[in-house]
Write an enzyme that holds these catalytic residues in place. Sequence first.
Site, PDB file in Angstrom:
ATOM      1  N   GLU A 128       9.186   1.392  11.304  1.00 39.72           N
ATOM      2  CA  GLU A 128      10.213   2.424  11.136  1.00 39.72           C
ATOM      3  C   GLU A 128       9.492   3.759  11.202  1.00 39.72           C
ATOM      4  OE1 GLU A 128      13.261   1.675  11.085  1.00 39.72           O
ATOM      5  OE2 GLU A 128      13.268  -0.435  10.539  1.00 39.72           O
ATOM      6  N   CYS A 132      13.850  10.714   7.294  1.00 39.42           N
ATOM      7  CA  CYS A 132      13.630  10.266   8.680  1.00 39.42           C
ATOM      8  C   CYS A 132      14.893  10.386   9.516  1.00 39.42           C
ATOM      9  CB  CYS A 132      13.110   8.842   8.705  1.00 39.42           C
ATOM     10  SG  CYS A 132      14.162   7.694   7.826  1.00 39.42           S
ATOM     11  N   LYS A 152       0.881  -1.179   0.000  1.00 38.31           N
ATOM     12  CA  LYS A 152       0.000   0.000   0.000  1.00 38.31           C
ATOM     13  C   LYS A 152       0.919   1.230   0.000  1.00 38.31           C
ATOM     14  CE  LYS A 152      -1.867   3.026   1.946  1.00 38.31           C
ATOM     15  NZ  LYS A 152      -1.624   4.442   1.528  1.00 38.31           N
ATOM     16  N   GLU A 177       9.221  16.380  15.369  1.00 35.31           N
ATOM     17  CA  GLU A 177       9.714  16.145  14.009  1.00 35.31           C
ATOM     18  C   GLU A 177       9.031  17.114  13.039  1.00 35.31           C
ATOM     19  OE1 GLU A 177       8.493  12.556  11.858  1.00 35.31           O
ATOM     20  OE2 GLU A 177      10.583  12.303  11.252  1.00 35.31           O
TER      21      GLU A 177
HETATM   22  P1  NAD Z   1       2.180   8.551   7.492  1.00 32.61           P
HETATM   23  O1  NAD Z   1       2.268   7.838   8.785  1.00 32.61           O
HETATM   24  O2  NAD Z   1       1.222   9.654   7.363  1.00 32.61           O
HETATM   25  O3  NAD Z   1       1.806   7.529   6.321  1.00 32.61           O
HETATM   26  C1  NAD Z   1       2.617   6.414   6.028  1.00 32.61           C
HETATM   27  C2  NAD Z   1       1.763   5.369   5.344  1.00 32.61           C
HETATM   28  O4  NAD Z   1       0.792   4.893   6.262  1.00 32.61           O
HETATM   29  C3  NAD Z   1       0.989   5.883   4.133  1.00 32.61           C
HETATM   30  O5  NAD Z   1       0.993   4.897   3.126  1.00 32.61           O
HETATM   31  C4  NAD Z   1      -0.407   6.078   4.696  1.00 32.61           C
HETATM   32  O6  NAD Z   1      -1.409   5.980   3.718  1.00 32.61           O
HETATM   33  C5  NAD Z   1      -0.485   4.925   5.664  1.00 32.61           C
HETATM   34  N1  NAD Z   1      -1.480   5.089   6.740  1.00 32.61           N
HETATM   35  C6  NAD Z   1      -1.911   6.250   7.316  1.00 32.61           C
HETATM   36  N2  NAD Z   1      -2.836   5.969   8.254  1.00 32.61           N
HETATM   37  C7  NAD Z   1      -2.967   4.629   8.294  1.00 32.61           C
HETATM   38  C8  NAD Z   1      -3.783   3.745   9.068  1.00 32.61           C
HETATM   39  N3  NAD Z   1      -4.644   4.177   9.989  1.00 32.61           N
HETATM   40  N4  NAD Z   1      -3.675   2.420   8.855  1.00 32.61           N
HETATM   41  C9  NAD Z   1      -2.822   1.944   7.926  1.00 32.61           C
HETATM   42  N5  NAD Z   1      -2.053   2.737   7.138  1.00 32.61           N
HETATM   43  C10 NAD Z   1      -2.121   4.052   7.334  1.00 32.61           C
HETATM   44  O7  NAD Z   1       3.656   9.001   7.168  1.00 32.61           O
HETATM   45  P2  NAD Z   1       4.160   9.913   5.947  1.00 32.61           P
HETATM   46  O8  NAD Z   1       3.736  11.311   6.225  1.00 32.61           O
HETATM   47  O9  NAD Z   1       3.761   9.250   4.667  1.00 32.61           O
HETATM   48  O10 NAD Z   1       5.733   9.763   6.081  1.00 32.61           O
HETATM   49  C11 NAD Z   1       6.531  10.600   6.841  1.00 32.61           C
HETATM   50  C12 NAD Z   1       6.878   9.925   8.160  1.00 32.61           C
HETATM   51  O11 NAD Z   1       7.549   8.702   7.926  1.00 32.61           O
HETATM   52  C13 NAD Z   1       7.828  10.745   9.008  1.00 32.61           C
HETATM   53  O12 NAD Z   1       7.425  10.710  10.342  1.00 32.61           O
HETATM   54  C14 NAD Z   1       9.161  10.016   8.845  1.00 32.61           C
HETATM   55  O13 NAD Z   1      10.077  10.201   9.886  1.00 32.61           O
HETATM   56  C15 NAD Z   1       8.706   8.611   8.737  1.00 32.61           C
HETATM   57  N6  NAD Z   1       9.738   7.793   8.092  1.00 32.61           N
HETATM   58  C16 NAD Z   1      10.462   6.928   8.870  1.00 32.61           C
HETATM   59  C17 NAD Z   1      11.473   6.168   8.297  1.00 32.61           C
HETATM   60  C18 NAD Z   1      12.285   5.195   9.125  1.00 32.61           C
HETATM   61  O14 NAD Z   1      12.933   4.344   8.546  1.00 32.61           O
HETATM   62  N7  NAD Z   1      12.284   5.289  10.442  1.00 32.61           N
HETATM   63  C19 NAD Z   1      11.729   6.291   6.928  1.00 32.61           C
HETATM   64  C20 NAD Z   1      10.967   7.180   6.176  1.00 32.61           C
HETATM   65  C21 NAD Z   1       9.962   7.927   6.775  1.00 32.61           C
END
Ligand code: NAD
Length: 510
Positions: free
Chosen positions: A257, A291, A182, A389
């Site tokens: 992550e 991240c 997804k 963040e």
């Molecule tokens: P997000 O949490 O908004 O979304 C991530 C994914 O989760 C998307 O595909 C979204 O559609 C899905 N999602 C959202 N709500 C959900 C739910 N209730 N159930 C299932 N899936 C759901 O994150 P983002 O804004 O897309 O990404 C940025 C974040 O990701 C930042 O906090 C960043 O630090 C983190 N990140 C972490 C790493 C790591 O390796 N630690 C790497 C990249 C990004």
Amino acid sequence: MATIPAGLPDQLRHYIGGSLVDSVNGEVFDVIEPTTNEVYIQCASGDRSDIDAAVAAAREAFDSGPWPHMMPRERARILYKVADEVTAINEELAARESFDSGLPIRQAKGQALRAAENFRFFADLIVAQVDDAYKMPGRQINYVNRKPKGVAGLITPWNTPFMQESWKLAPALASGCTVVLKPAEFTPLSAELWVQVFEKAGLPKGVFNIVHGYGESAGDALVKHPDVNLISFTGETTTGQLIFANCAPTMKSMSMELGGKSPAIVFADADFEAALDSTLFGVFSLNGERCTASSRILVERSIYDTFVEAYAERAKKVKVGPPSDPETELAALVHPSHYERVMEYVEIGKSEGRLVAGGGRPEGLPEGNYLEATVFADVPRTARIFQEEIFGPVVAITPFDTEEEAIELANDVKYGLASYVWTTNFERAHHVSHAIEAGMVWVNSHNVRDLRTPFGGVKASGLGHEGGYRSLDFYSNQQAVHLTLGDVHTTRFGATGYSQNDPGLAGPGN
Ligand code: NAD
């Protein structure tokens, strides 16, 4: 609007059981590009019925298809072909990723090569893999029978989406799992490239499936689906917390992550120029949407003023421009809603710290999600821009007086993903690295990682590790098989006359 990459389909679709398909209910969502925020394509918007279809395809491919049962070498050969196909789309991927997510084109290039290496790496790993076997002479042989866990649900974010997807796809597929991906709804464009990659590489139908859509509908249905055995999630900490709870009723394995607020500690004995270069790159590359960004810089007091001045001067010269321009170092943030959030933090920062560079929209870029490289100095640990963040090109610089204070400041946030230590003192480098509460520490370096090492965070930054054999461990069950050699010695319940040498419940031991 920037020039739309060549060869796009009329609409982005799900990929289920080997076919590109519309949503069951026909729903779509608009996809925008970040330099104008204009809609350039529509994407199928999945919900529970699309997830049901994709999970059924993945389940069928797992239960009845060849993939989980192939010899490791056979699977590895396909993964090598995947790597070659990914390499071949390097230019096309860079163009799509840059256009869709706003990543500067120079930083988008080479991502396919890294993703390809990851597939080769896991192909090598499964061929060379050894599992435990123990002998109890004359009594037992015990060994680990590694088995793929089943259907893997992979949920990914919008920053460097194709790369993030590859971190999960490569070990999941190498392990013999089948998957439903997804992708993030802000950036669905590059995920479509996996379809041609896997088809050309000869991956059996149903092993790889995509369902596009919003997290609250498609993502949520994937997390809650009883036939999905594990969820590998990368995204925000708050989303991770919700998914954690939603996995509980079906007891899924989880790897998470999550977010970060990573410190870079610069001691007075550090190589000043190297620290300057790396801490600038660490937070302004990938538009700060990273991240592991070094978004808090802690600097020893004796070099603090000089460092802040030099840092601000360089930040003012960071080239902000369109993602397609090869000279651009910092481009448009992914989406207007994210841009708005980052700009709110910039406003908050103005009352919490001293703005020494950036803080606004760059000249000559009146539309799109552009922000100058923004630097706040003298930021106290209680500040929101120190604690939270931001995920954009915004950095907080804070002075410290002693090593102990540096460690305390580094650890005084809820996150614990990456960290960076700049010193030429070897003992201090070890001591500080070990004292920092972070999943990863780089000493005298920005984020450069050997694929064999674990990647992951502690505290609010995640659960578990990706990378190396740990990824294979996550995507597989390790069944212990115990074989008796010779006679079995059992306590004879119901029989008369127990032996004095009865091993009881403890068994014979080793
Ligand atoms: P997000 O949490 O908004 O979304 C991530 C994914 O989760 C998307 O595909 C979204 O559609 C899905 N999602 C959202 N709500 C959900 C739910 N209730 N159930 C299932 N899936 C759901 O994150 P983002 O804004 O897309 O990404 C940025 C974040 O990701 C930042 O906090 C960043 O630090 C983190 N990140 C972490 C790493 C790591 O390796 N630690 C790497 C990249 C990004």
